[in-house]
Design an enzyme around this catalytic site. Sequence first.
Site, PDB file in Angstrom:
ATOM      1  N   PRO A  95       0.821  -1.224   0.000  1.00  0.00           N
ATOM      2  CA  PRO A  95       0.000   0.000   0.000  1.00  0.00           C
ATOM      3  C   PRO A  95       0.852   1.271   0.000  1.00  0.00           C
ATOM      4  CG  PRO A  95      -0.722  -1.536   1.728  1.00  0.00           C
ATOM      5  CD  PRO A  95       0.583  -2.049   1.199  1.00  0.00           C
ATOM      6  N   ARG A 160      -2.862  -9.566 -20.329  1.00  0.00           N
ATOM      7  CA  ARG A 160      -3.830  -9.336 -21.400  1.00  0.00           C
ATOM      8  C   ARG A 160      -3.335  -8.309 -22.421  1.00  0.00           C
ATOM      9  NH1 ARG A 160      -7.058  -5.289 -21.181  1.00  0.00           N
ATOM     10  NH2 ARG A 160      -8.947  -6.234 -22.014  1.00  0.00           N
TER      11      ARG A 160
END
Length: 257
Positions: A95, A160
Amino acid sequence: MAPSYHVVTLFPEMFAALSGFGVSGRAIERRLCGLSFWDPRDFTQDNYRTVDDRPFGGGPGMVMLVEPLDLALTAARAALRRSGVGAPRMIYLSPQGRRLNQALVEELAAEPALVLLAGRYEGIDERLFARHALEEVSIGDYVLSGGELPAMVLLDAVIRQLPGALGHANSAAEDSFADGLLDCPHYTRPERYLGLTVPEVLRGGNHAEIARWRLGQALDRTRTRRPDLLRDRRLSPLEQALLKDLPGPSDREAGPV
Ligand code: 9WO
């Protein structure tokens, strides 16, 4: 050479969610990229195969030991070196990192290799950063129980983009995000569902008009939901004209009743 992705993780089995399904699963099956795992537990020296210990200074939880992580990262780098990859980007999912976005995804998809580190527990011993040039990448402002899901999110987005991963019918370049805009609405059969109809323009065969409508919708949604995206982006003359013709924020349609 197809790019290779190396993940340092205590839970390689989790990555079946990536390698076993859909576009990413097919890409790996077809060797459009390699995916290998380096389990820090395999780089421990003690009988208990210890990978964590209590934090110096006290406090809750456990911290990942520096040595098994250092050896796992070094082994991944050595394997890449042997296959001719010099200095791979090495990414710690955390984070505290640079926020992942489509621009970073496209950057990473152009790399010959990536080494990802998925942490567990309360985090890793800070001295690992002195041993390896780790970039930190965040997928959003929330805390999870480990870096594996963020690593899979990053890899799914990257894979992808690889040439041939999507059918040539729908290439990644067609994604609305590739263009810096949110996606337009989609419709399929039936033409009428419970009195709800498909916009007329999509049922006529005027492809230029359809493309213009979709762009207008994408601009409208982006201005309403993510104006920050528009502020960072140059608008073509057509886009400026479409935005000017859109109804203002005050006269938007009501939502579902
Ligand atoms: C746990 C914790 C417990 C008490 C107080 C503070 C705390 N921080 C953490 C924490 O950050 N744990 C991390 C769990 C350690 C590294 C792997 N973990 C993780 C990665 N959680 N969330 C991510 C993450 C990574 C990338 N983008 C978003 C979230």
